[in-house]
Design a protein around this motif. Structure first.
Motif, mmCIF file in Angstrom:
data_model
loop_
_atom_site.group_PDB
_atom_site.id
_atom_site.type_symbol
_atom_site.label_atom_id
_atom_site.label_comp_id
_atom_site.label_asym_id
_atom_site.label_seq_id
_atom_site.Cartn_x
_atom_site.Cartn_y
_atom_site.Cartn_z
ATOM 1 N N MET A 62 13.063 -0.174 9.761
ATOM 2 C CA MET A 62 14.078 0.706 9.188
ATOM 3 C C MET A 62 13.627 1.284 7.840
ATOM 4 O O MET A 62 13.839 2.464 7.569
ATOM 5 N N LEU A 63 12.991 0.466 7.010
ATOM 6 C CA LEU A 63 12.698 0.896 5.646
ATOM 7 C C LEU A 63 11.319 1.519 5.444
ATOM 8 O O LEU A 63 11.177 2.432 4.645
ATOM 9 N N THR A 64 10.324 1.039 6.149
ATOM 10 C CA THR A 64 8.974 1.538 5.853
ATOM 11 C C THR A 64 8.754 3.023 6.139
ATOM 12 O O THR A 64 8.010 3.649 5.389
ATOM 13 N N PRO A 65 9.380 3.620 7.147
ATOM 14 C CA PRO A 65 9.184 5.076 7.285
ATOM 15 C C PRO A 65 9.702 5.844 6.058
ATOM 16 O O PRO A 65 9.099 6.843 5.651
ATOM 17 N N LEU A 66 10.769 5.345 5.471
ATOM 18 C CA LEU A 66 11.323 6.008 4.285
ATOM 19 C C LEU A 66 10.454 5.741 3.059
ATOM 20 O O LEU A 66 10.236 6.630 2.233
ATOM 21 N N ILE A 67 9.957 4.522 2.952
ATOM 22 C CA ILE A 67 9.057 4.184 1.851
ATOM 23 C C ILE A 67 7.757 4.965 2.009
ATOM 24 O O ILE A 67 7.211 5.493 1.028
ATOM 25 N N LYS A 68 7.277 5.069 3.235
ATOM 26 C CA LYS A 68 6.040 5.803 3.513
ATOM 27 C C LYS A 68 6.148 7.255 3.059
ATOM 28 O O LYS A 68 5.218 7.797 2.455
ATOM 29 N N LYS A 69 7.271 7.856 3.329
ATOM 30 C CA LYS A 69 7.492 9.250 2.932
ATOM 31 C C LYS A 69 7.335 9.402 1.413
ATOM 32 O O LYS A 69 6.699 10.334 0.935
ATOM 33 N N SER A 70 7.886 8.467 0.686
ATOM 34 C CA SER A 70 7.792 8.489 -0.767
ATOM 35 C C SER A 70 6.367 8.204 -1.235
ATOM 36 O O SER A 70 5.869 8.835 -2.170
ATOM 37 N N LEU A 71 5.688 7.267 -0.589
ATOM 38 C CA LEU A 71 4.316 6.924 -0.971
ATOM 39 C C LEU A 71 3.351 8.070 -0.698
ATOM 40 O O LEU A 71 2.413 8.293 -1.474
ATOM 41 N N LEU A 72 3.565 8.781 0.402
ATOM 42 C CA LEU A 72 2.674 9.897 0.745
ATOM 43 C C LEU A 72 2.634 10.948 -0.359
ATOM 44 O O LEU A 72 1.578 11.535 -0.617
ATOM 45 N N LYS A 73 3.752 11.168 -1.018
ATOM 46 C CA LYS A 73 3.809 12.138 -2.115
ATOM 47 C C LYS A 73 2.914 11.716 -3.273
ATOM 48 O O LYS A 73 2.391 12.553 -3.988
ATOM 49 N N ARG A 74 2.765 10.419 -3.455
ATOM 50 C CA ARG A 74 2.054 9.900 -4.607
ATOM 51 C C ARG A 74 0.591 9.551 -4.325
ATOM 52 O O ARG A 74 -0.257 9.689 -5.188
ATOM 53 N N TYR A 75 0.320 9.045 -3.121
ATOM 54 C CA TYR A 75 -0.986 8.451 -2.870
ATOM 55 C C TYR A 75 -1.795 9.100 -1.754
ATOM 56 O O TYR A 75 -2.952 8.750 -1.570
ATOM 57 N N GLY A 76 -1.208 9.962 -0.986
ATOM 58 C CA GLY A 76 -1.940 10.575 0.111
ATOM 59 C C GLY A 76 -1.938 9.698 1.353
ATOM 60 O O GLY A 76 -1.506 8.547 1.338
ATOM 61 N N LYS A 77 -2.453 10.261 2.424
ATOM 62 C CA LYS A 77 -2.353 9.642 3.747
ATOM 63 C C LYS A 77 -3.156 8.345 3.870
ATOM 64 O O LYS A 77 -2.641 7.332 4.330
ATOM 65 N N GLU A 78 -4.429 8.370 3.489
ATOM 66 C CA GLU A 78 -5.287 7.202 3.677
ATOM 67 C C GLU A 78 -4.855 6.022 2.811
ATOM 68 O O GLU A 78 -4.778 4.887 3.295
ATOM 69 N N GLU A 79 -4.616 6.287 1.539
ATOM 70 C CA GLU A 79 -4.217 5.204 0.638
ATOM 71 C C GLU A 79 -2.856 4.629 1.036
ATOM 72 O O GLU A 79 -2.647 3.423 0.966
ATOM 73 N N THR A 80 -1.935 5.478 1.472
ATOM 74 C CA THR A 80 -0.624 5.012 1.917
ATOM 75 C C THR A 80 -0.759 4.125 3.144
ATOM 76 O O THR A 80 -0.139 3.064 3.217
ATOM 77 N N ALA A 81 -1.579 4.532 4.100
ATOM 78 C CA ALA A 81 -1.781 3.732 5.315
ATOM 79 C C ALA A 81 -2.341 2.362 4.970
ATOM 80 O O ALA A 81 -1.883 1.334 5.490
ATOM 81 N N GLU A 82 -3.326 2.309 4.090
ATOM 82 C CA GLU A 82 -3.930 1.039 3.684
ATOM 83 C C GLU A 82 -2.924 0.185 2.910
ATOM 84 O O GLU A 82 -2.829 -1.025 3.108
ATOM 85 N N LEU A 83 -2.174 0.810 2.049
ATOM 86 C CA LEU A 83 -1.167 0.093 1.262
ATOM 87 C C LEU A 83 -0.099 -0.522 2.166
ATOM 88 O O LEU A 83 0.275 -1.689 1.991
ATOM 89 N N LEU A 84 0.364 0.217 3.163
ATOM 90 C CA LEU A 84 1.380 -0.315 4.077
ATOM 91 C C LEU A 84 0.810 -1.400 4.990
ATOM 92 O O LEU A 84 1.509 -2.360 5.320
#
Length: 99
Positions: A11-33
């Motif tokens: 429920m929460l990670t897709p919303l968190i991912k959206k916010s992270l993508l703005k800050r860190y980009g696709k690759e870094e967000t994927a690794e972070l999650l």
């Protein structure tokens, strides 16, 4: 040990991912999650079981996701940024309606 349930993560990670993508980009967000998921599961294994029916259980499950995110970032995400990510997540209409 708290039992892992995917509903909070899903429920929460897709919303968190959206916010992270703005800050860190696709690759870094994927690794972070990916790291966050591993740490989150470990935190649940170490947490005392307060029971799924406990009204505070959802707060613990959700809060641990943010603590795991912070830990996965090697503690480089600061409080203000976590607060912003949380606010962006909570501003999603469905979560707003849920309170």
């Amino acid at each position: 040990m708290m039992e892992y349930t995917s509903k909070y993560w899903n429920m929460l990670t897709p919303l968190i991912k959206k916010s992270l993508l703005k800050r860190y980009g696709k690759e870094e967000t994927a690794e972070l999650l990916r790291k966050t998921n591993q740490i989150y599961r470990d935190m649940l294994r170490r947490a005392d079981d307060i029971g799924k029916d406990n009204p505070m259980a959802s707060n613990l499950y959700e809060g641990l996701i943010f603590l795991a995110l912070w830990d996965a970032s090697d503690k480089q995400i600061y409080v203000d940024e976590l607060r912003t990510i949380s606010e962006e997540m909570m501003s999603f209409p469905l979560l707003k309606a849920m309170g």
